[in-house]
Design a protein around this motif. Structure first.
Motif, PDB file in Angstrom:
ATOM      1  N   VAL A   8       0.851  -1.185   0.000  1.00  8.22           N
ATOM      2  CA  VAL A   8       0.000   0.000   0.000  1.00  8.22           C
ATOM      3  C   VAL A   8       0.891   1.240   0.000  1.00  8.22           C
ATOM      4  CG1 VAL A   8      -1.777   1.256   1.295  1.00  8.22           C
ATOM      5  CG2 VAL A   8      -1.809  -1.248   1.258  1.00  8.22           C
ATOM      6  N   GLY A   9       0.670   2.113  -0.957  1.00 12.19           N
ATOM      7  CA  GLY A   9       1.390   3.390  -0.998  1.00 12.19           C
ATOM      8  C   GLY A   9       0.504   4.464  -0.393  1.00 12.19           C
ATOM      9  N   ILE A  10       1.113   5.412   0.275  1.00  9.01           N
ATOM     10  CA  ILE A  10       0.343   6.508   0.865  1.00  9.01           C
ATOM     11  C   ILE A  10       1.002   7.820   0.477  1.00  9.01           C
ATOM     12  CG2 ILE A  10      -0.387   7.559   3.054  1.00  9.01           C
ATOM     13  CD1 ILE A  10      -0.397   4.392   3.885  1.00  9.01           C
ATOM     14  N   VAL A  11       0.204   8.725  -0.084  1.00 11.75           N
ATOM     15  CA  VAL A  11       0.723  10.035  -0.481  1.00 11.75           C
ATOM     16  C   VAL A  11       0.210  11.051   0.529  1.00 11.75           C
ATOM     17  CG1 VAL A  11       0.781  11.791  -2.283  1.00 11.75           C
ATOM     18  CG2 VAL A  11       0.755   9.362  -2.906  1.00 11.75           C
ATOM     19  N   GLY A  12       1.152  11.681   1.239  1.00  9.25           N
ATOM     20  CA  GLY A  12       0.784  12.606   2.319  1.00  9.25           C
ATOM     21  C   GLY A  12       1.049  11.913   3.640  1.00  9.25           C
ATOM     22  N   ALA A  13       2.049  12.414   4.371  1.00  7.34           N
ATOM     23  CA  ALA A  13       2.439  11.769   5.637  1.00  7.34           C
ATOM     24  C   ALA A  13       2.014  12.625   6.828  1.00  7.34           C
ATOM     25  CB  ALA A  13       3.948  11.532   5.647  1.00  7.34           C
ATOM     26  N   GLY A  14       0.896  13.356   6.664  1.00  9.13           N
ATOM     27  CA  GLY A  14       0.361  14.176   7.759  1.00  9.13           C
ATOM     28  C   GLY A  14      -0.405  13.314   8.751  1.00  9.13           C
ATOM     29  N   ALA A  21      -1.011   4.626   7.240  1.00  8.78           N
ATOM     30  CA  ALA A  21       0.208   3.810   7.143  1.00  8.78           C
ATOM     31  C   ALA A  21       0.311   2.898   8.369  1.00  8.78           C
ATOM     32  CB  ALA A  21       1.429   4.722   7.054  1.00  8.78           C
ATOM     33  N   HIS A  22       0.017   3.442   9.528  1.00  6.70           N
ATOM     34  CA  HIS A  22       0.083   2.709  10.797  1.00  6.70           C
ATOM     35  C   HIS A  22      -0.820   1.456  10.747  1.00  6.70           C
ATOM     36  CE1 HIS A  22      -0.325   3.147  15.467  1.00  6.70           C
ATOM     37  NE2 HIS A  22      -0.877   2.006  15.109  1.00  6.70           N
ATOM     38  N   VAL A  23      -2.111   1.655  10.431  1.00  2.00           N
ATOM     39  CA  VAL A  23      -3.034   0.506  10.470  1.00  2.00           C
ATOM     40  C   VAL A  23      -2.734  -0.479   9.338  1.00  2.00           C
ATOM     41  CG1 VAL A  23      -4.854   1.754  11.705  1.00  2.00           C
ATOM     42  CG2 VAL A  23      -4.887   1.743   9.208  1.00  2.00           C
ATOM     43  N   SER A  24      -2.242   0.021   8.211  1.00  2.00           N
ATOM     44  CA  SER A  24      -1.940  -0.879   7.089  1.00  2.00           C
ATOM     45  C   SER A  24      -0.734  -1.755   7.432  1.00  2.00           C
ATOM     46  CB  SER A  24      -1.656  -0.079   5.813  1.00  2.00           C
ATOM     47  OG  SER A  24      -2.771   0.711   5.466  1.00  2.00           O
ATOM     48  N   ALA A  25       0.296  -1.149   8.034  1.00  2.00           N
ATOM     49  CA  ALA A  25       1.497  -1.917   8.391  1.00  2.00           C
ATOM     50  C   ALA A  25       1.156  -2.953   9.468  1.00  2.00           C
ATOM     51  CB  ALA A  25       2.599  -0.977   8.876  1.00  2.00           C
ATOM     52  N   LEU A  26       0.307  -2.554  10.420  1.00  2.00           N
ATOM     53  CA  LEU A  26      -0.077  -3.516  11.479  1.00  2.00           C
ATOM     54  C   LEU A  26      -0.849  -4.701  10.897  1.00  2.00           C
ATOM     55  CD1 LEU A  26      -1.485  -1.812  14.703  1.00  2.00           C
ATOM     56  CD2 LEU A  26       0.425  -3.420  14.530  1.00  2.00           C
ATOM     57  N   ALA A  27      -1.613  -4.442   9.809  1.00  8.23           N
ATOM     58  CA  ALA A  27      -2.411  -5.514   9.206  1.00  8.23           C
ATOM     59  C   ALA A  27      -1.583  -6.387   8.270  1.00  8.23           C
ATOM     60  CB  ALA A  27      -3.593  -4.906   8.456  1.00  8.23           C
ATOM     61  N   GLY A  28      -0.286  -6.075   8.104  1.00  8.49           N
ATOM     62  CA  GLY A  28       0.584  -6.965   7.327  1.00  8.49           C
ATOM     63  C   GLY A  28       0.918  -6.472   5.935  1.00  8.49           C
ATOM     64  N   TYR A  29       0.482  -5.270   5.574  1.00 13.72           N
ATOM     65  CA  TYR A  29       0.828  -4.743   4.249  1.00 13.72           C
ATOM     66  C   TYR A  29       2.210  -4.099   4.288  1.00 13.72           C
ATOM     67  CZ  TYR A  29      -4.101  -5.333   3.145  1.00 13.72           C
ATOM     68  OH  TYR A  29      -5.338  -5.873   2.934  1.00 13.72           O
ATOM     69  N   ASP A  30       2.932  -4.197   3.169  1.00 11.27           N
ATOM     70  CA  ASP A  30       4.152  -3.405   3.018  1.00 11.27           C
ATOM     71  C   ASP A  30       3.694  -1.992   2.687  1.00 11.27           C
ATOM     72  OD1 ASP A  30       5.976  -5.462   3.401  1.00 11.27           O
ATOM     73  OD2 ASP A  30       5.632  -6.178   1.352  1.00 11.27           O
ATOM     74  N   VAL A  31       4.213  -1.028   3.412  1.00  7.93           N
ATOM     75  CA  VAL A  31       3.719   0.341   3.276  1.00  7.93           C
ATOM     76  C   VAL A  31       4.827   1.261   2.777  1.00  7.93           C
ATOM     77  CG1 VAL A  31       2.817   2.312   4.573  1.00  7.93           C
ATOM     78  CG2 VAL A  31       1.981   0.008   5.072  1.00  7.93           C
ATOM     79  N   PHE A  32       4.481   2.094   1.800  1.00 13.49           N
ATOM     80  CA  PHE A  32       5.421   3.063   1.234  1.00 13.49           C
ATOM     81  C   PHE A  32       4.818   4.446   1.418  1.00 13.49           C
ATOM     82  CE2 PHE A  32       6.226  -0.983  -0.587  1.00 13.49           C
ATOM     83  CZ  PHE A  32       7.602  -1.050  -0.741  1.00 13.49           C
ATOM     84  N   LEU A  33       5.535   5.288   2.180  1.00 12.26           N
ATOM     85  CA  LEU A  33       4.977   6.582   2.562  1.00 12.26           C
ATOM     86  C   LEU A  33       5.689   7.699   1.807  1.00 12.26           C
ATOM     87  CD1 LEU A  33       2.947   7.846   4.541  1.00 12.26           C
ATOM     88  CD2 LEU A  33       4.733   7.807   6.284  1.00 12.26           C
TER      89      LEU A  33
END
Ligand code: NAD
Length: 293
Positions: A8-14, A21-33
């Motif tokens: 999962v990519g996320i644009v905007g790190a506000g 990003a937090h909930v996606s990483a906890l659920a097991g997704y690789d996250v790109f911020l």
């Protein structure tokens, strides 16, 4: 198809992007911020790391889950670094021109099969989709603030969103342990259509001198059993975001009942944007929040 989302990519790190990003990483997704600068990305990652540690300290998540989630978080200094993402969620500033430019750049960078979602609070999904190459693979996934705490996610289809994209979004929301509410693509969807006019009315109540900041917030907390007063909540959401949602309601529904309160406009003009700016209806720079009126 629904299980094909791995990264999962996320644009905007506000505030919102970091939460997603937090909930996606906890659920097991690789996250790109991704954000405008490396400092903003690092500050988002630092927020997430701190919030994960707080959850682990309170026994809400295991230490191991915290470490695994931290390991899945990656900084994406350029849009190109999002190229491998199956789903990209845009959570940048609530401004249509900014978002349209982001979608144009994302279309260049991503695999054509990738799904693009927006966390917009109020802008038309159908209109934003028109800034992409594949409106059928575009959808609204609207989180509530703070993302790790709030249970609801509104999912909003644009006119062109296909069933596969909708099902993939539904699957993603379920996989992060949230509850979905399906909303039609009308200004501000469900939660903000109801919530923001109440906040705007609270600001009018302050503007007209009916009550002070403290009396308005106390009234709604103790008189209506709201967990937070409306002005405290406005500061929490961000006054720029509140104003922009009221403008979308006002423009989109053409009804004077959605007229943004001039006092809200003045606070935004002053740069008093709420908690994130250190000052809004309350001043947060000292030990305890102090009302600014
Ligand atoms: P924020 O101001 O905390 O964060 C926005 C981030 O976007 C900033 O870090 C900024 O640097 C970044 N940004 C701006 N332009 C960019 C660009 N071109 N490329 C990459 N990054 C860029 O705002 P927020 O509260 O996190 O809101 C983000 C989105 O989420 C908005 O669309 C808002 O409507 C929506 N939203 C907000 C809330 C809330 O309560 N604050 C709730 C639900 C949805």
């Amino acid at each position: 198809m629904t299980s094909r989302i791995r990264s999962v990519g996320i644009v905007g790190a506000g505030q919102m992007g970091a939460g997603i990003a937090h909930v996606s990483a906890l659920a097991g997704y690789d996250v790109f911020l991704h954000d405008l600068s490396e400092e903003q990305i690092e500050s988002g990652i630092a927020t997430i790391t701190g919030n994960l540690a707080r959850q682990a300290g309170a026994g809400k998540i295991a230490e191991e889950a915290m470490h695994q989630a931290q390991d899945r978080l990656n900084a994406a200094p350029s849009m190109k670094a999002l190229a491998s993402c199956d789903l990209v969620i845009e959570a940048a500033t609530e401004n249509e021109a900014i978002k349209r430019q982001i979608f144009a750049n994302l279309c260049e960078a991503l695999n054509p099969e990738a799904i693009i979602a927006t966390n917009t609070s109020s802008i038309s999904i159908t209109r934003l989709a028109s800034a992409t190459r594949a409106p059928e693979r575009f959808i609204g996934i609207h989180f509530m603030n703070p993302v790790p705490v709030m249970q609801l996610v509104e999912v909003v289809r644009g006119i062109a969103t296909d069933d596969e994209t909708f099902e993939a979004a539904r699957h993603y929301v379920a996989s992060i342990g949230k509850t979905i509410a399906v909303a039609e693509d009308f200004p501000a969807f469900i939660v903000n259509r109801i919530l923001l006019p109440m906040i705007n009315e609270a600001i009018y109540t302050l503007y007209e001198g009916v009550g002070s900041v403290v009396s308005i917030d106390t009234s709604m907390k103790l008189g209506a059993n709201h967990p937070m007063g409306p002005l405290e909540l406005a500061d929490f959401i961000g006054l720029d975001t509140c104003l922009s949602i009221m403008q979308v309601l006002h423009d989109g529904l053409a009804d004077s009942k959605y007229r943004p309160c001039p006092l809200l406009v003045k606070y935004v003009e002053a740069g008093w944007l709420g908690r994130k700016a250190g000052r809004g209806f309350y001043d947060y720079r000292g030990e305890k929040p102090v009302p600014t009126r």
